[in-house]
Design a protein around this motif. Structure first.
Motif, short mmCIF file in Angstrom:
data_model
loop_
_atom_site.label_atom_id
_atom_site.label_comp_id
_atom_site.label_asym_id
_atom_site.label_seq_id
_atom_site.Cartn_x
_atom_site.Cartn_y
_atom_site.Cartn_z
N LYS A 1 49.07 4.72 33.79
CA LYS A 1 47.97 4.26 34.64
C LYS A 1 46.67 4.92 34.21
O LYS A 1 46.65 6.09 33.86
CB LYS A 1 48.23 4.63 36.10
N SER A 3 42.21 4.80 35.34
CA SER A 3 41.29 4.36 36.38
C SER A 3 39.86 4.51 35.91
O SER A 3 39.55 5.36 35.08
CB SER A 3 41.52 5.14 37.68
N ARG A 6 33.95 1.12 39.35
CA ARG A 6 33.44 -0.24 39.28
C ARG A 6 32.08 -0.27 38.58
O ARG A 6 31.23 0.59 38.80
CB ARG A 6 33.29 -0.83 40.69
N THR A 72 36.38 -4.77 40.69
CA THR A 72 37.64 -4.39 41.33
C THR A 72 38.72 -5.44 41.08
O THR A 72 39.91 -5.12 41.02
CB THR A 72 37.45 -4.19 42.84
N ASP A 74 39.39 -6.77 38.39
CA ASP A 74 40.00 -6.54 37.08
C ASP A 74 41.18 -5.59 37.16
O ASP A 74 41.88 -5.37 36.15
CB ASP A 74 38.96 -5.98 36.10
N THR A 75 41.41 -5.00 38.32
CA THR A 75 42.57 -4.13 38.52
C THR A 75 43.86 -4.90 38.23
O THR A 75 44.01 -6.04 38.66
CB THR A 75 42.59 -3.58 39.95
N TYR A 97 48.56 0.08 33.44
CA TYR A 97 47.99 -0.37 34.71
C TYR A 97 46.59 0.21 34.86
O TYR A 97 46.40 1.43 34.80
CB TYR A 97 48.85 0.05 35.90
N THR A 99 43.17 0.61 37.16
CA THR A 99 42.58 0.54 38.50
C THR A 99 41.07 0.61 38.38
O THR A 99 40.53 1.55 37.78
CB THR A 99 43.07 1.70 39.38
N VAL A 100 40.38 -0.39 38.92
CA VAL A 100 38.92 -0.38 38.99
C VAL A 100 38.55 -0.16 40.45
O VAL A 100 38.95 -0.93 41.32
CB VAL A 100 38.31 -1.70 38.47
N THR A 101 37.81 0.91 40.73
CA THR A 101 37.60 1.31 42.11
C THR A 101 36.17 1.78 42.37
O THR A 101 35.45 2.15 41.44
CB THR A 101 38.59 2.44 42.47
N ARG A 195 47.63 9.60 36.52
CA ARG A 195 46.50 8.93 35.85
C ARG A 195 46.28 9.51 34.45
O ARG A 195 46.30 10.73 34.27
CB ARG A 195 45.21 9.08 36.66
#
Length: 209
Positions: A1, A3, A6, A72, A74-75, A97, A99-101, A195
């Motif tokens: 994963k 991250s 955004r 987000t 695109d997560t 994986y 994560t866009v946050t 992560r």
């Protein structure tokens, strides 16, 4: 994963074996490999306006994918893949994986590319929220998970010396690599709990950039 915040960009290194140097590489999205949607291939036309770009470095056995202006939405799951092109032989691939946050508590790297002079040093800063304070922090050379070094234990990466410090009160995991050599150049990961954050270390002959 991995991250990313955004609106930012991320570059993912995808390693492959020497026997795949001449093969087409591609990046696709989707939870299931069988229904994965190809987003960019190394034989695709290059357009500066593209949100997704791909670049192959056969000499290093790695291709990289850059995604810009992330939202987000695109997560999700993505795949690094090498086209085998033989009937009955599936393409070689590995999943990730993303994560866009907007939540700065999720781990992210401050500068994904750092540059240092031969013999000099560079510092990398990876930030995280309170839920990650007690999680293990490591610095790893991409493609070689046996190279991982844990926060609080000085060591070496290639020929350079590494100091890894976890400032839990500040939510900051910092890595300083000194005595840089040309062979230290390449991709690394800030590994924080679940992560993995990609960082590219560039080593030059001139002054720090």
């Amino acid at each position: 994963k991995t991250s990313v915040l955004r609106g930012a960009s991320v570059t993912i290194p995808c390693h492959y074996e020497d026997k795949y140097k001449s093969r087409v590489k591609y990046w696709c999205s989707g939870y299931y490999w069988t229904s994965c949607e190809s987003l960019k291939r190394t034989d695709s036309p290059i357009r500066a306006s593209d949100k997704v770009s791909i670049s192959d470095d056969p000499a290093q056995g790695v291709f990289t994918v850059t995604m810009r202006g992330l939202k987000t939405g695109d997560t999700g799951w993505y795949w690094c893949a090498v086209e085998i092109g033989r009937y009955g032989t599936p393409d070689d691939r590995a999943s990730l994986y993303l994560t866009v946050t907007e939540d700065a508590a999720v781990p992210y790297v401050v500068n994904a590319t750092v540059t240092g002079q031969i013999g000099g040093e560079v510092s990398v800063q990876c930030r995280y929220g309170h839920t990650y304070r007690s999680r293990q922090k490591q610095w790893c050379r991409s493609g070689d998970w046996s190279s991982c070094q844990t926060a609080g234990s000085p060591g070496t990466a290639g020929h350079g010396s590494v100091l890894i410090t976890d400032h839990t009160a500040e939510g900051l995991f910092s890595v300083t690599v000194s005595g840089l050599r040309p062979e230290d150049q390449g991709w690394y990961w800030c590994d924080i709990g679940d992560r993995q954050l990609p960082v590219y270390l560039s080593v030059t002959n001139g002054k720090d950039e």
